[in-house]
Design an enzyme around this catalytic site. Structure first.
Site, PDB file in Angstrom:
ATOM      1  N   GLY A 166       0.788  -1.234   0.000  1.00 41.56           N
ATOM      2  CA  GLY A 166       0.000   0.000   0.000  1.00 41.56           C
ATOM      3  C   GLY A 166       0.815   1.276   0.000  1.00 41.56           C
ATOM      4  O   GLY A 166       0.383   2.300   0.551  1.00 41.56           O
ATOM      5  N   THR A 199       8.388   5.249  -7.030  1.00 43.62           N
ATOM      6  CA  THR A 199       8.532   6.660  -6.643  1.00 43.62           C
ATOM      7  C   THR A 199       7.731   7.557  -7.587  1.00 43.62           C
ATOM      8  O   THR A 199       7.029   8.485  -7.150  1.00 43.62           O
ATOM      9  CB  THR A 199      10.022   7.066  -6.660  1.00 43.62           C
ATOM     10  OG1 THR A 199      10.699   6.249  -5.713  1.00 43.62           O
ATOM     11  CG2 THR A 199      10.219   8.524  -6.293  1.00 43.62           C
ATOM     12  N   ILE A 245      -7.976 -10.053 -10.964  1.00 39.99           N
ATOM     13  CA  ILE A 245      -8.597  -9.702 -12.241  1.00 39.99           C
ATOM     14  C   ILE A 245     -10.085  -9.494 -11.980  1.00 39.99           C
ATOM     15  O   ILE A 245     -10.715 -10.298 -11.276  1.00 39.99           O
ATOM     16  CB  ILE A 245      -8.359 -10.818 -13.281  1.00 39.99           C
ATOM     17  CG1 ILE A 245      -6.866 -10.880 -13.609  1.00 39.99           C
ATOM     18  CG2 ILE A 245      -9.195 -10.584 -14.531  1.00 39.99           C
ATOM     19  CD1 ILE A 245      -6.462 -12.033 -14.503  1.00 39.99           C
ATOM     20  N   HIS A 293      -0.517   0.638 -13.531  1.00 43.02           N
ATOM     21  CA  HIS A 293       0.201  -0.547 -13.990  1.00 43.02           C
ATOM     22  C   HIS A 293       1.659  -0.175 -14.211  1.00 43.02           C
ATOM     23  O   HIS A 293       1.951   0.818 -14.899  1.00 43.02           O
ATOM     24  CB  HIS A 293      -0.420  -1.073 -15.284  1.00 43.02           C
ATOM     25  CG  HIS A 293       0.289  -2.287 -15.794  1.00 43.02           C
ATOM     26  ND1 HIS A 293       0.135  -3.524 -15.213  1.00 43.02           N
ATOM     27  CD2 HIS A 293       1.198  -2.451 -16.790  1.00 43.02           C
ATOM     28  CE1 HIS A 293       0.902  -4.395 -15.835  1.00 43.02           C
ATOM     29  NE2 HIS A 293       1.556  -3.774 -16.800  1.00 43.02           N
TER      30      HIS A 293
HETATM   31  C1  GAR Z   1       2.473  -0.921  -7.741  1.00 40.51           C
HETATM   32  O1  GAR Z   1       3.777  -0.734  -8.199  1.00 40.51           O
HETATM   33  C2  GAR Z   1       1.541  -1.102  -8.905  1.00 40.51           C
HETATM   34  O2  GAR Z   1       1.983  -0.510 -10.092  1.00 40.51           O
HETATM   35  C3  GAR Z   1       1.511  -2.598  -9.055  1.00 40.51           C
HETATM   36  O3  GAR Z   1       1.555  -3.104  -7.747  1.00 40.51           O
HETATM   37  C4  GAR Z   1       2.346  -2.226  -6.959  1.00 40.51           C
HETATM   38  C5  GAR Z   1       1.646  -2.062  -5.623  1.00 40.51           C
HETATM   39  O4  GAR Z   1       2.478  -1.424  -4.727  1.00 40.51           O
HETATM   40  N1  GAR Z   1       0.321  -3.004  -9.737  1.00 40.51           N
HETATM   41  C6  GAR Z   1       0.282  -4.011 -10.597  1.00 40.51           C
HETATM   42  O5  GAR Z   1       1.240  -4.699 -10.870  1.00 40.51           O
HETATM   43  C7  GAR Z   1      -1.080  -4.241 -11.219  1.00 40.51           C
HETATM   44  N2  GAR Z   1      -0.967  -5.020 -12.412  1.00 40.51           N
HETATM   45  P1  GAR Z   1       1.918  -0.797  -3.372  1.00 40.51           P
HETATM   46  O6  GAR Z   1       1.070  -1.869  -2.693  1.00 40.51           O
HETATM   47  O7  GAR Z   1       3.142  -0.497  -2.586  1.00 40.51           O
HETATM   48  O8  GAR Z   1       1.104   0.408  -3.735  1.00 40.51           O
END
Ligand code: GAR
Length: 215
Positions: free
Chosen positions: A15, A175, A95, A112
């Site tokens: 998160g 970042t 999904i 993404h």
């Molecule tokens: C993020 O980097 C996002 O781009 C990726 O998951 C990460 C979550 O990080 N999403 C995907 O790969 C969706 N296909 P976070 O939990 O630290 O925000």
């Protein structure tokens, strides 16, 4: 859209993007009402971040359901209690069924970690390295039924270093995500950016190409 747009954030893990939203609302640079944080994973650290920020949380485990459709219907029932105007997928690693996407049509954003349309799906950072790409980044887009293919709103771009690892790339991409995701969500929340006839519109004009930020 509406002022103080009621926003649900859906997560599965750490998160850090959720934290960027919490911080941006906290410092006044983002005008959204963060109404609920939802997770399919009870151990998602993002749930703790939400609780610390005083945001309501909800969790339904997908493993408790026989199929995607019944899980998604349970999530819809839970989210609709909060009447969200906007859904933010922030590392929500499920999904979505066509039923879910249709229920919130034009109201779901995803981030993404790739310069879509390149590299939909998983392992994007390693795939960029394997291909020898010079550019990488992340894309905020509206969610449609086709995975990672909805109209793009904003991309953050970085150059790939000569001996960079996939983990280093992931950190730099995250970042830039923390900057572009609240920015793009604010545009949608304020009505500057809308989803209409399957496309992204900015200030009343069709916008087939995403806006770009380069770090
Ligand atoms: C993020 O980097 C996002 O781009 C990726 O998951 C990460 C979550 O990080 N999403 C995907 O790969 C969706 N296909 P976070 O939990 O630290 O925000």
């Amino acid at each position: 859209m509406v002022s103080q747009c009621k926003t649900a954030i859906l997560i599965s893990g750490s998160g850090t993007n959720l934290q960027a939203f919490i911080d941006a609302v906290g410092n006044g640079s983002l005008d959204l009402d963060l109404t609920v944080v939802f997770s399919n994973n009870p151990n998602a650290y993002g749930l703790e971040r939400a609780e610390r920020a005083g945001i309501a949380t909800a969790c339904i485990q997908h493993s408790d359901f026989l199929d995607r459709e019944s899980f998604d219907c349970a999530v819809i029932t839970e989210l609709d209690r909060h009447q969200p105007d906007l859904l933010i997928l922030a590392g929500f690693m499920r999904i979505l069924s066509p039923t879910f996407v249709a229920h919130y049509s034009g109201k779901i954003l995803n981030i993404h970690p790739a310069l879509l349309p390149k590299y939909p799906g998983l392992n994007t950072h390693q795939r960029v390295l394997d291909a020898g790409d010079k550019w990488h980044g992340s894309t905020v887009h509206f969610v449609t039924e086709e995975l990672d293919r909805g109209p793009r709103i904003l991309q953050g771009r970085i150059t790939v270093g000569p001996s960079e690892t996939a983990d280093e790339l992931r950190d730099r991409v995250q970042t830039i995500e923390h900057h572009i995701y609240p920015l793009a969500a604010g545009w949608v929340g304020s009505g500057k950016v809308v989803f209409k006839n399957g496309q992204c519109w900015v200030d009343g004009e069709k916008s087939p190409e995403p806006s770009q930020v380069t770090l």
